[in-house]
Motif scaffolding. Structure first.
Motif, mmCIF file in Angstrom:
data_model
loop_
_atom_site.group_PDB
_atom_site.id
_atom_site.type_symbol
_atom_site.label_atom_id
_atom_site.label_comp_id
_atom_site.label_asym_id
_atom_site.label_seq_id
_atom_site.Cartn_x
_atom_site.Cartn_y
_atom_site.Cartn_z
ATOM 1 N N ASP A 1 54.335 34.440 48.710
ATOM 2 C CA ASP A 1 55.620 34.942 48.201
ATOM 3 C C ASP A 1 55.466 36.390 47.760
ATOM 4 O OD1 ASP A 1 56.531 32.377 48.507
ATOM 5 O OD2 ASP A 1 56.827 31.976 46.383
ATOM 6 N N GLY A 2 54.424 36.649 47.016
ATOM 7 C CA GLY A 2 54.133 37.972 46.483
ATOM 8 C C GLY A 2 52.696 37.982 46.032
ATOM 9 N N TRP A 3 52.279 39.117 45.473
ATOM 10 C CA TRP A 3 50.920 39.127 44.927
ATOM 11 C C TRP A 3 50.719 40.333 44.038
ATOM 12 C CZ3 TRP A 3 45.816 41.194 46.765
ATOM 13 C CH2 TRP A 3 45.951 42.429 47.396
ATOM 14 N N ASN A 4 49.652 40.258 43.258
ATOM 15 C CA ASN A 4 49.233 41.351 42.395
ATOM 16 C C ASN A 4 47.757 41.590 42.665
ATOM 17 O OD1 ASN A 4 48.356 42.994 40.247
ATOM 18 N ND2 ASN A 4 49.850 42.125 38.832
ATOM 19 N N PRO A 5 47.372 42.753 43.197
ATOM 20 C CA PRO A 5 45.956 42.974 43.548
ATOM 21 C C PRO A 5 45.021 42.996 42.356
ATOM 22 C CG PRO A 5 47.219 45.011 43.749
ATOM 23 C CD PRO A 5 48.205 43.919 43.517
ATOM 24 N N TYR A 6 45.584 43.045 41.134
ATOM 25 C CA TYR A 6 44.749 43.151 39.940
ATOM 26 C C TYR A 6 44.767 41.897 39.063
ATOM 27 C CZ TYR A 6 45.217 47.969 41.444
ATOM 28 O OH TYR A 6 45.230 49.110 42.209
ATOM 29 N N VAL A 7 45.698 40.998 39.297
ATOM 30 C CA VAL A 7 45.802 39.778 38.502
ATOM 31 C C VAL A 7 45.947 38.587 39.449
ATOM 32 C CG1 VAL A 7 47.082 38.525 36.726
ATOM 33 C CG2 VAL A 7 46.911 41.017 36.599
ATOM 34 N N SER A 8 45.020 37.661 39.387
ATOM 35 C CA SER A 8 45.059 36.417 40.178
ATOM 36 C C SER A 8 45.030 36.666 41.679
ATOM 37 C CB SER A 8 46.296 35.576 39.812
ATOM 38 O OG SER A 8 46.296 35.236 38.444
ATOM 39 N N ALA A 9 44.492 37.794 42.109
ATOM 40 C CA ALA A 9 44.446 38.094 43.541
ATOM 41 C C ALA A 9 43.587 37.101 44.310
ATOM 42 C CB ALA A 9 43.919 39.514 43.762
ATOM 43 N N GLU A 10 42.647 36.455 43.633
ATOM 44 C CA GLU A 10 41.785 35.490 44.329
ATOM 45 C C GLU A 10 42.589 34.314 44.871
ATOM 46 O OE1 GLU A 10 41.366 34.508 39.849
ATOM 47 O OE2 GLU A 10 41.788 36.228 41.146
ATOM 48 N N PHE A 11 43.731 34.013 44.261
ATOM 49 C CA PHE A 11 44.577 32.942 44.789
ATOM 50 C C PHE A 11 45.215 33.379 46.108
ATOM 51 C CE2 PHE A 11 44.335 31.789 40.307
ATOM 52 C CZ PHE A 11 44.138 30.415 40.378
ATOM 53 N N ALA A 12 45.719 34.598 46.160
ATOM 54 C CA ALA A 12 46.348 35.104 47.382
ATOM 55 C C ALA A 12 45.329 35.264 48.507
ATOM 56 C CB ALA A 12 47.027 36.444 47.101
ATOM 57 N N ARG A 13 44.110 35.641 48.162
ATOM 58 C CA ARG A 13 43.062 35.867 49.166
ATOM 59 C C ARG A 13 42.298 34.597 49.513
ATOM 60 N NH1 ARG A 13 41.758 40.995 45.870
ATOM 61 N NH2 ARG A 13 42.681 42.688 47.102
ATOM 62 N N PHE A 14 42.631 33.495 48.882
ATOM 63 C CA PHE A 14 41.949 32.218 49.079
ATOM 64 C C PHE A 14 40.448 32.351 48.822
ATOM 65 C CE2 PHE A 14 46.042 31.305 50.566
ATOM 66 C CZ PHE A 14 46.203 29.939 50.500
ATOM 67 N N GLN A 15 40.155 33.010 47.696
ATOM 68 C CA GLN A 15 38.778 33.198 47.256
ATOM 69 C C GLN A 15 38.527 32.495 45.921
ATOM 70 O OE1 GLN A 15 38.679 37.506 47.210
ATOM 71 N NE2 GLN A 15 38.061 37.628 49.361
ATOM 72 N N VAL A 16 39.344 31.503 45.622
ATOM 73 C CA VAL A 16 39.151 30.724 44.406
ATOM 74 C C VAL A 16 37.846 29.943 44.513
ATOM 75 C CG1 VAL A 16 40.053 28.809 43.033
ATOM 76 C CG2 VAL A 16 41.603 30.543 43.927
ATOM 77 N N THR A 17 37.036 29.975 43.464
ATOM 78 C CA THR A 17 35.788 29.229 43.428
ATOM 79 C C THR A 17 35.812 28.249 42.263
ATOM 80 O OG1 THR A 17 34.544 30.663 41.912
ATOM 81 C CG2 THR A 17 34.652 31.334 44.240
ATOM 82 N N SER A 18 34.770 27.455 42.169
ATOM 83 C CA SER A 18 34.682 26.485 41.075
ATOM 84 C C SER A 18 34.545 27.155 39.722
ATOM 85 C CB SER A 18 33.500 25.545 41.309
ATOM 86 O OG SER A 18 32.288 26.280 41.377
ATOM 87 N N LEU A 19 34.299 28.477 39.718
ATOM 88 C CA LEU A 19 34.166 29.221 38.467
ATOM 89 C C LEU A 19 35.417 30.004 38.104
ATOM 90 C CD1 LEU A 19 30.527 30.600 38.938
ATOM 91 C CD2 LEU A 19 31.252 28.772 37.394
ATOM 92 N N THR A 20 36.455 29.955 38.933
ATOM 93 C CA THR A 20 37.689 30.689 38.651
ATOM 94 C C THR A 20 38.338 30.126 37.390
ATOM 95 O OG1 THR A 20 38.046 31.168 40.999
ATOM 96 C CG2 THR A 20 39.947 31.343 39.535
ATOM 97 N N GLN A 21 38.464 30.964 36.373
ATOM 98 C CA GLN A 21 38.906 30.485 35.063
ATOM 99 C C GLN A 21 40.316 29.914 35.084
ATOM 100 O OE1 GLN A 21 39.381 33.439 31.928
ATOM 101 N NE2 GLN A 21 38.717 31.961 30.390
ATOM 102 N N ASP A 22 41.264 30.624 35.701
ATOM 103 C CA ASP A 22 42.643 30.148 35.686
ATOM 104 C C ASP A 22 42.780 28.816 36.414
ATOM 105 O OD1 ASP A 22 43.619 32.247 34.180
ATOM 106 O OD2 ASP A 22 44.096 33.480 35.923
ATOM 107 N N MET A 23 42.008 28.635 37.478
ATOM 108 C CA MET A 23 42.023 27.357 38.184
ATOM 109 C C MET A 23 41.524 26.238 37.277
ATOM 110 S SD MET A 23 39.838 25.003 39.723
ATOM 111 C CE MET A 23 38.343 25.944 39.968
ATOM 112 N N SER A 24 40.444 26.495 36.562
ATOM 113 C CA SER A 24 39.881 25.489 35.660
ATOM 114 C C SER A 24 40.842 25.160 34.526
ATOM 115 C CB SER A 24 38.549 25.985 35.083
ATOM 116 O OG SER A 24 37.599 26.178 36.110
ATOM 117 N N LEU A 25 41.511 26.178 33.997
ATOM 118 C CA LEU A 25 42.492 25.953 32.933
ATOM 119 C C LEU A 25 43.661 25.111 33.439
ATOM 120 C CD1 LEU A 25 42.572 29.484 31.262
ATOM 121 C CD2 LEU A 25 41.759 27.364 30.199
ATOM 122 N N ALA A 26 44.084 25.358 34.665
ATOM 123 C CA ALA A 26 45.188 24.583 35.231
ATOM 124 C C ALA A 26 44.797 23.116 35.374
ATOM 125 C CB ALA A 26 45.594 25.166 36.584
#
Length: 598
Positions: free
Chosen positions: A77-102
């Motif tokens: 839909d959109g993206w921010n290259p400086y905030v949560s960009a790993e979600f848009a780039r599909f580079q989320v890992t098991s250490l991604t903090q926002d993913m773990s918080l969710a």
């Protein structure tokens, strides 16, 4: 799962449930008196007050940032290259903090629902009416199912928890397979629909909210891991949608843009939403119950509170989708700022706000100043509810169910459902529609509302090859545009200058002659906007090729493509939980549905 995290979830569920006193207003956070679970549930008001944390505190860490990356950035839909960009780039890992918080937050909803449900069953006094008791239990089932629905489409297989006490005693539990998680979700939604009342009382949802989400879950189940959607399930989906649409409880807002204004928080289109505490509580006293998204969504020019969302912009993919139907201006202006657009309700004290930039920053969720929001606005504290489902979704679910396994829908009932949404957007009605057209309609209707990726996962589980081709070859995840590089054309379309996703801060895309690539034309140079080629026809016929920036970008040797496949559609489990629970690395085990009394 990490044992101390489970204990934290249950402790929060218990404490929040018994420390909120009675109030005339939904989500009044002021406790009155000292309670234990054995004494709290002494009246109808107390019981209804006890379930209100299920609408804010339980969801807090999911809503405060991760929901944007998971629901909207991954959907492109959109993206921010400086905030949560790993979600848009599909580079989320098991250490991604926002993913773990969710992940933790969604299990918080589940364990809080379980604890509240148990307390209602065990501790209600004889002064509590059966209607209120049933309503409260129904809302617990409703929210538990909804949390699992997000977990299913975010991670796939999950751990089903019905009894907190049993889980505390043995927290190292196996994953349950996707089909069982979906079956459990549907079971909970059915219970909720049976228990809840028909009317909306003090903003607590009606049974039709449960029926609406049941329809969505059944639509997912109809094709989950199947090549053909089950026709009987599709018929049930249509029937549920008709119940909701004919209930007389809901209606589409006349003006799409009004859906995202603070004064319309509780509107006729809302089926279910996260409902947040007053923003004036601030991040100190209100932390955990306020809507923190505002500062991530908004840029400083349009508000007088501290924000940092200025780099959140429309994706080029969404720009191209709007360009296919440039008359879709009502939804566009409500979702993204575009060059020259005026908003009378932003900066009202100054006569309104005109967006004088050649860019497309996020508009949806942006309220303006404190005064524009009636004083209920602060840093990381928006008064806006977070939609979980609104009525437009039911129209489009019905349309999708009627389309079913067909290539094209010409059924008038299906067309009426789809066109109800289109007509509200000021668009001409369709005389038929395909699956891809339905996808496009949903993407524009729910863009930047954190829904779209979850729908895409449902379609992926039904049509994996179709959706992988869509993600990797149809969607434009490979390039972007920068500030100052969007132009509004006379025909309503938008032009943007293309930048390669090269893994670095790449400059604009050029050819061997130094011409600069735009989505719809080739310009002479960076400083000279004179057109060399228009899309589809060269100005200079001597070069002899048809200009297509999509193909040119994809063929460029410097491109670093974003590739989606089975390994990254679903997110990884948080590393801390994997280290504590070996089952998160093993094959899911069937869930025992033998006890259906809860």
């Amino acid at each position: 799962m990490k044992k101390k995290n489970i204990f934290k979830f249950i402790a929060i569920a218990f404490l929040v449930t018994i420390t909120n006193g009675c109030s005339d207003n939904f989500l009044d956070k002021t406790p009155s008196g000292n309670y234990t679970s054995a004494t709290f549930y002494a009246s109808d008001d107390a019981v209804m007050k006890g379930i209100e944390p299920l609408y804010n505190r339980a969801w807090f860490d999911f809503n405060r940032r991760a929901i944007i990356g998971m629901g909207s950035y991954r959907a492109n839909d959109g993206w921010n290259p400086y905030v949560s960009a790993e979600f848009a780039r599909f580079q989320v890992t098991s250490l991604t903090q926002d993913m773990s918080l969710a992940w933790s937050s969604l299990y918080n909803v589940i364990t809080m629902s379980n604890a509240t449900l148990k307390n209602i069953k065990e501790y209600c006094s004889d002064k509590v009416t059966e209607e209120v008791k049933n309503q409260a239990m129904g809302e617990c089932y409703l929210m538990r199912a909804t949390a699992y629905f997000y977990l299913l489409r975010g991670w796939g297989a999950n751990i089903i928890i019905e009894d907190n006490d049993k889980f505390v005693n043995n927290p190292i539990q196996p994953l349950n397979p996707e089909d069982d998680v979906l079956k459990f979700i549907i079971q909970d939604y059915r219970k909720a629909a049976d228990l809840m009342r028909a009317n909306i009382v003090n903003h607590h949802p009606s049974k039709y909210a449960a029926k609406a989400l049941l329809a969505k879950a059944l639509l997912a189940q109809s094709g989950w891991n199947q090549t053909t959607r089950d026709e009987n399930t599709l018929k049930e989906v249509v029937g549920l949608c008709n119940e909701v649409l004919n209930s007389g409880k809901y209606s589409l807002m006349e003006n799409y843009e009004d859906l995202f204004k603070a004064q319309n928080n509780d509107n006729s289109e809302t089926l279910l939403a996260m409902r947040w505490a007053d923003a004036n509580l601030g991040t100190e006293s209100g932390w955990g119950a306020i809507n923190c998204l505002y500062s991530d969504l908004t840029f400083s020019e349009v508000t007088d509170v501290n924000v940092w969302g200025g780099n959140l912009t429309a994706s080029v993919d969404m720009i191209d989708l709007y360009n296919e139907e440039p008359t879709d201006t009502f939804r566009l202006r409500a979702t993204f700022f575009t060059p020259g657009r005026h908003y009378s309700y932003i900066k009202q004290a100054e006569g309104g706000y005109t967006y004088n930039h050649n860019w497309m920053q996020c508009k949806k969720g942006v309220l303006g100043t404190k005064a524009d929001a009636g004083g209920h606005l602060a840093q990381m504290a928006s008064p806006l509810n977070t939609y979980i489902q609104r009525l437009a979704d039911i129209y489009l679910i019905k349309a999708e169910a009627i389309l079913g396994n067909q290539d094209v829908c010409k059924d008038q009932d299906g067309l009426n459902a789809l066109n109800a949404v289109r007509l509200r957007a000021g668009l001409s009605p369709r005389k038929s529609f395909t699956f891809q057209q339905l996808i496009d309609e949903r993407r524009k209707e729910f863009c930047m509302e954190y829904f779209n990726w979850f729908d895409m996962v449902t379609w992926y589980r039904w049509k994996p090859q179709y959706m992988l081709d869509f993600f990797n070859n149809k969607q434009h995840r490979a390039f972007e545009y920068r500030e100052g590089d969007v132009l509004q054309n006379k025909d309503g379309t938008l032009s943007y200058r293309a930048f390669l996703n090269s893994g670095t801060n790449a400059w604009y895309f050029t050819d061997a002659d130094g011409h600069v690539y735009w989505n719809d034309h080739l310009a002479v140079s960076e400083t000279d906007s004179k057109t060399v080629y228009f899309r589809g026809r060269p100005v200079d016929k001597a070069h002899g090729y048809v200009y297509d920036v999509d193909s040119l970008v994809r063929a460029n040797a410097n491109l670093v493509p974003i590739i989606l496949n089975e390994t990254n559609i679903f997110m990884p489990y948080p590393e801390a939980d994997v280290l504590q629970n070996h089952y998160l690395k093993e094959t899911p085990q069937p869930y025992n549905f033998g006890d259906d009394t809860k």
